[in-house]
Write a protein that holds these residues in place. Structure first.
Motif, PDB file in Angstrom:
ATOM      1  N   ALA A   1       0.830  -1.191   0.000  1.00 34.24           N
ATOM      2  CA  ALA A   1       0.000   0.000   0.000  1.00 34.24           C
ATOM      3  C   ALA A   1       0.868   1.246   0.000  1.00 34.24           C
ATOM      4  CB  ALA A   1      -0.902   0.010   1.232  1.00 34.24           C
ATOM      5  N   ALA A   2       0.482   2.231  -0.783  1.00 36.10           N
ATOM      6  CA  ALA A   2       1.228   3.472  -0.837  1.00 36.10           C
ATOM      7  C   ALA A   2       0.984   4.281   0.420  1.00 36.10           C
ATOM      8  CB  ALA A   2       0.801   4.274  -2.070  1.00 36.10           C
ATOM      9  N   ALA A   3       2.067   4.970   0.867  1.00 32.12           N
ATOM     10  CA  ALA A   3       1.916   5.823   2.038  1.00 32.12           C
ATOM     11  C   ALA A   3       0.962   6.956   1.715  1.00 32.12           C
ATOM     12  CB  ALA A   3       3.276   6.361   2.463  1.00 32.12           C
ATOM     13  N   SER A   4       0.124   7.305   2.668  1.00 33.48           N
ATOM     14  CA  SER A   4      -0.890   8.324   2.414  1.00 33.48           C
ATOM     15  C   SER A   4      -1.155   9.100   3.687  1.00 33.48           C
ATOM     16  CB  SER A   4      -2.189   7.668   1.922  1.00 33.48           C
ATOM     17  OG  SER A   4      -3.212   8.633   1.817  1.00 33.48           O
ATOM     18  N   SER A   5      -1.376  10.415   3.514  1.00 34.50           N
ATOM     19  CA  SER A   5      -1.736  11.253   4.652  1.00 34.50           C
ATOM     20  C   SER A   5      -3.244  11.257   4.873  1.00 34.50           C
ATOM     21  CB  SER A   5      -1.241  12.689   4.418  1.00 34.50           C
ATOM     22  OG  SER A   5      -1.823  13.225   3.241  1.00 34.50           O
ATOM     23  N   HIS A   6      -3.981  10.592   4.003  1.00 32.25           N
ATOM     24  CA  HIS A   6      -5.431  10.538   4.117  1.00 32.25           C
ATOM     25  C   HIS A   6      -5.845   9.499   5.154  1.00 32.25           C
ATOM     26  CE1 HIS A   6      -6.132  13.147   0.648  1.00 32.25           C
ATOM     27  NE2 HIS A   6      -5.181  12.466   0.022  1.00 32.25           N
ATOM     28  N   PRO A   7      -7.039   9.644   5.748  1.00 35.40           N
ATOM     29  CA  PRO A   7      -7.506   8.646   6.721  1.00 35.40           C
ATOM     30  C   PRO A   7      -7.696   7.289   6.060  1.00 35.40           C
ATOM     31  CG  PRO A   7      -9.257  10.196   6.155  1.00 35.40           C
ATOM     32  CD  PRO A   7      -7.994  10.749   5.570  1.00 35.40           C
ATOM     33  N   ALA A   8      -7.581   6.238   6.888  1.00 34.53           N
ATOM     34  CA  ALA A   8      -7.693   4.877   6.361  1.00 34.53           C
ATOM     35  C   ALA A   8      -9.078   4.588   5.806  1.00 34.53           C
ATOM     36  CB  ALA A   8      -7.354   3.876   7.464  1.00 34.53           C
ATOM     37  N   ALA A   9     -10.104   5.227   6.365  1.00 34.06           N
ATOM     38  CA  ALA A   9     -11.480   5.023   5.910  1.00 34.06           C
ATOM     39  C   ALA A   9     -12.208   6.359   5.902  1.00 34.06           C
ATOM     40  CB  ALA A   9     -12.203   4.040   6.819  1.00 34.06           C
ATOM     41  N   VAL A  10     -13.064   6.547   4.921  1.00 30.31           N
ATOM     42  CA  VAL A  10     -13.831   7.780   4.830  1.00 30.31           C
ATOM     43  C   VAL A  10     -15.271   7.441   4.453  1.00 30.31           C
ATOM     44  CG1 VAL A  10     -13.135   8.134   2.419  1.00 30.31           C
ATOM     45  CG2 VAL A  10     -13.965  10.068   3.768  1.00 30.31           C
ATOM     46  N   ASP A  11     -16.213   8.122   5.070  1.00 32.29           N
ATOM     47  CA  ASP A  11     -17.635   7.927   4.788  1.00 32.29           C
ATOM     48  C   ASP A  11     -17.969   8.615   3.472  1.00 32.29           C
ATOM     49  OD1 ASP A  11     -20.393   7.802   4.692  1.00 32.29           O
ATOM     50  OD2 ASP A  11     -20.704   8.552   6.730  1.00 32.29           O
ATOM     51  N   VAL A  12     -18.336   7.813   2.471  1.00 31.58           N
ATOM     52  CA  VAL A  12     -18.654   8.366   1.147  1.00 31.58           C
ATOM     53  C   VAL A  12     -20.142   8.220   0.840  1.00 31.58           C
ATOM     54  CG1 VAL A  12     -16.338   7.995   0.220  1.00 31.58           C
ATOM     55  CG2 VAL A  12     -18.044   6.172   0.027  1.00 31.58           C
ATOM     56  N   THR A  13     -20.944   7.953   1.874  1.00 27.53           N
ATOM     57  CA  THR A  13     -22.378   7.742   1.661  1.00 27.53           C
ATOM     58  C   THR A  13     -23.045   8.907   0.931  1.00 27.53           C
ATOM     59  OG1 THR A  13     -22.366   6.530   3.759  1.00 27.53           O
ATOM     60  CG2 THR A  13     -24.506   6.997   2.773  1.00 27.53           C
ATOM     61  N   PRO A  14     -22.898  10.157   1.402  1.00 26.09           N
ATOM     62  CA  PRO A  14     -23.576  11.264   0.710  1.00 26.09           C
ATOM     63  C   PRO A  14     -23.141  11.394  -0.742  1.00 26.09           C
ATOM     64  CG  PRO A  14     -22.806  11.965   2.867  1.00 26.09           C
ATOM     65  CD  PRO A  14     -22.179  10.636   2.610  1.00 26.09           C
ATOM     66  N   SER A  15     -21.859  11.229  -1.004  1.00 23.20           N
ATOM     67  CA  SER A  15     -21.349  11.369  -2.368  1.00 23.20           C
ATOM     68  C   SER A  15     -21.930  10.305  -3.292  1.00 23.20           C
ATOM     69  CB  SER A  15     -19.825  11.283  -2.367  1.00 23.20           C
ATOM     70  OG  SER A  15     -19.318  11.412  -3.674  1.00 23.20           O
ATOM     71  N   ILE A  16     -21.987   9.060  -2.809  1.00 24.83           N
ATOM     72  CA  ILE A  16     -22.533   7.989  -3.646  1.00 24.83           C
ATOM     73  C   ILE A  16     -24.024   8.186  -3.870  1.00 24.83           C
ATOM     74  CG2 ILE A  16     -23.114   5.520  -3.642  1.00 24.83           C
ATOM     75  CD1 ILE A  16     -20.346   4.909  -2.740  1.00 24.83           C
ATOM     76  N   TYR A  17     -24.753   8.609  -2.835  1.00 22.31           N
ATOM     77  CA  TYR A  17     -26.179   8.852  -3.015  1.00 22.31           C
ATOM     78  C   TYR A  17     -26.409   9.969  -4.044  1.00 22.31           C
ATOM     79  CZ  TYR A  17     -27.546   5.829   0.890  1.00 22.31           C
ATOM     80  OH  TYR A  17     -27.775   4.744   1.700  1.00 22.31           O
ATOM     81  N   ASN A  18     -25.576  10.999  -4.010  1.00 23.60           N
ATOM     82  CA  ASN A  18     -25.699  12.073  -5.011  1.00 23.60           C
ATOM     83  C   ASN A  18     -25.429  11.546  -6.409  1.00 23.60           C
ATOM     84  OD1 ASN A  18     -26.367  14.055  -3.142  1.00 23.60           O
ATOM     85  ND2 ASN A  18     -24.242  14.705  -2.844  1.00 23.60           N
ATOM     86  N   ARG A  19     -24.443  10.689  -6.540  1.00 23.16           N
ATOM     87  CA  ARG A  19     -24.151  10.096  -7.847  1.00 23.16           C
ATOM     88  C   ARG A  19     -25.321   9.233  -8.320  1.00 23.16           C
ATOM     89  NH1 ARG A  19     -18.732  10.640  -9.173  1.00 23.16           N
ATOM     90  NH2 ARG A  19     -17.332  11.193  -7.446  1.00 23.16           N
ATOM     91  N   MET A  20     -25.967   8.532  -7.396  1.00 19.83           N
ATOM     92  CA  MET A  20     -27.121   7.715  -7.750  1.00 19.83           C
ATOM     93  C   MET A  20     -28.270   8.594  -8.240  1.00 19.83           C
ATOM     94  SD  MET A  20     -27.000   4.971  -4.572  1.00 19.83           S
ATOM     95  CE  MET A  20     -28.487   4.091  -5.069  1.00 19.83           C
ATOM     96  N   ILE A  21     -28.518   9.698  -7.530  1.00 20.50           N
ATOM     97  CA  ILE A  21     -29.608  10.601  -7.917  1.00 20.50           C
ATOM     98  C   ILE A  21     -29.386  11.160  -9.312  1.00 20.50           C
ATOM     99  CG2 ILE A  21     -30.691  12.823  -7.378  1.00 20.50           C
ATOM    100  CD1 ILE A  21     -30.236  12.180  -4.415  1.00 20.50           C
ATOM    101  N   GLU A  22     -28.119  11.444  -9.655  1.00 19.34           N
ATOM    102  CA  GLU A  22     -27.812  11.974 -10.983  1.00 19.34           C
ATOM    103  C   GLU A  22     -28.118  10.973 -12.089  1.00 19.34           C
ATOM    104  OE1 GLU A  22     -23.736  13.031 -10.804  1.00 19.34           O
ATOM    105  OE2 GLU A  22     -24.052  14.800  -9.527  1.00 19.34           O
ATOM    106  N   ARG A  23     -28.127   9.687 -11.744  1.00 19.19           N
ATOM    107  CA  ARG A  23     -28.301   8.654 -12.746  1.00 19.19           C
ATOM    108  C   ARG A  23     -29.760   8.256 -12.985  1.00 19.19           C
ATOM    109  NH1 ARG A  23     -24.368   5.179 -14.417  1.00 19.19           N
ATOM    110  NH2 ARG A  23     -22.233   5.777 -13.946  1.00 19.19           N
TER     111      ARG A  23
END
Length: 234
Positions: free
Chosen positions: A2-24
């Motif tokens: 795994a590449a080193a990353s300053s980002h958190p190990a897990a992120v809640d993407v629920t709102p983003s995915i729901y928005n993508r679903m609505i667009e479709r």
């Protein structure tokens, strides 16, 4: 690796995915899609048609933004579903309830999928985990739903267990037929030890009742924590 990353190990993407679903979805469906808690069986086909494409889009976007690999975790509860992007190297900790074989399958797919055009999606439900590799052409490769690990001990006849989740922290909750709620074991994600275990006895109405609960619960909790730690070490 795994590449080193300053980002958190897990992120809640629920709102983003729901928005993508609505667009479709078609315009006539957009209003109904605004509140996921109101989705019902009549919308099953529409939800299924847009969920995975939206998850793939989000996985690609997260990978590009973070510069890493990862999996989309669809964590389905009775009343609410939370969707996470989990970075490579952290899936075992999040999928603590999965068998070693399922964990190895997820790790292998995250290592080999194309993050520019594909996604690894893990669906976690009541007692099951299903791993899916969504290919560039939309084809889905999966070995089907697999059972999750049961508790690493056999509970006394009078004791039952249920699981709960709050803000990303899972817990085993124990009850006794006569004593009521005994206590819980919380499984807390940790950057150093992967998981930390917090054991709490539920107080009784009197000190004597609390002591009686602890007498029953303490050896159960101690054995479970010991065996879970051993599983993580292995």
């Amino acid at each position: 690796m795994a590449a080193a990353s300053s980002h958190p190990a897990a992120v809640d993407v629920t709102p983003s995915i729901y928005n993508r679903m609505i667009e479709r979805v078609p315009d006539e469906w957009k209003e109904r899609f605004q509140d996921p808690l109101k989705w019902d069986d009549s919308m099953r086909e529409q939800v299924a048609a847009v969920l995975l494409p939206a998850a793939v889009e989000e996985a690609i976007a997260q990978s590009r933004q973070r510069g890493d690999r990862g999996a989309i975790l669809y964590d389905q509860k009775d009343l609410e579903t939370i969707i996470y992007y989990i970075s490579q190297g952290n899936t075992d900790t999040v999928l603590w309830m999965a068998t070693p074989e399922t964990q190895a399958e997820v790790n292998g797919l995250v290592e080999s999928y194309n993050p520019e055009s594909e996604a690894v999606v893990v669906m976690v439900g009541a007692g099951t985990v299903q791993v899916m590799w969504v290919r560039e052409n939309g084809q889905i490769e999966t070995s089907g739903a697999k059972s999750t690990n049961s508790l690493p001990i056999r509970l006394p006849e009078a004791v039952t267990m249920a699981t709960e989740e709050e803000e990303g922290v899972y817990a085993y909750c124990f009850n006794h037929q006569q004593l009521g709620e005994l206590g819980r074991i919380r499984l807390i994600p940790s950057a150093t030890s992967r998981l930390e275990f917090e054991t709490m006895v539920t107080p009784g109405e009197t000190e004597a009742q609390t002591q009686e609960k602890e007498t029953v619960f303490a050896p159960i909790a101690e054995t479970i924590v010991q065996r879970l730690k051993q599983a993580l070490a292995e």
